[in-house]
Design an enzyme around this catalytic site. Structure first.
Site: not given
Length: 166
Positions: A130, A133-135, A138
């Site tokens: 996660c 994935h989220e970085i 961004l």
């Protein structure tokens, strides 16, 4: 707290790198609360400010109720293991499709909390997936860009067909 509209793939805003947060104030706390509500309603386990059209480096994760939600402001990967794992991923901006993505098995990130205090966190397995994935999101890298062209094209076609039928 508000459930905000989630922008859908292939909206070009999903490909734009987010700006660092510089103001740690009430509007940042409101954004984080809205992201949590929006993520839960989607439903999902992770969301970024760019998913709701706000180009700031803010991530909210809630992997299980026991651990609770966590907010990461300006997160950056500072270390990643050589060991890799495969994990099934998807996105609140592309609901209904998912596929296996290769990621680092363990990692360390630095980030700021909602008060602007510098923090570090080590993670493994799902939480590490996660974080990556989220970085990536961004940084303007949508998760399907980690797939082969063939898999990516197949998922995009499937998503377009599902979207037309909805």
């Amino acid at each position: 707290m508000t459930i905000r509209p989630i922008i859908r793939y292939p909206d070009r805003r999903l490909a734009m790198p987010a700006r660092p947060v510089t103001a740690f104030d009430g509007s940042l706390r409101e954004l984080a609360a809205d992201l949590l509500d929006t993520m839960r309603a989607a439903p999902g386990i992770g969301i970024t400010a760019p998913h709701v059209g706000v180009p700031l480096r803010v991530v909210v994760l809630e992997l299980d109720a026991k651990d609770g939600a966590r907010t990461y402001v300006n997160p950056e990967i500072t270390w990643a293991s050589a060991e890799m794992i495969m994990h099934r991923e998807g996105s609140v901006s592309m609901p209904g499709v998912n596929d296996e993505v290769q990621r680092h098995a363990r990692m360390r990130i630095s980030y700021q909390d909602l008060d602007g205090n510098l923090q570090t966190e080590e993670s493994e397995a799902l939480r590490a997936v996660c974080h990556q994935h989220e970085i990536d999101q961004l940084d303007g890298l949508f998760w399907i860009q980690r797939l082969s062209r063939l898999k990516r094209d197949r998922l995009v076609k499937k998503f377009e067909k599902m979207s037309r039928g909805a």
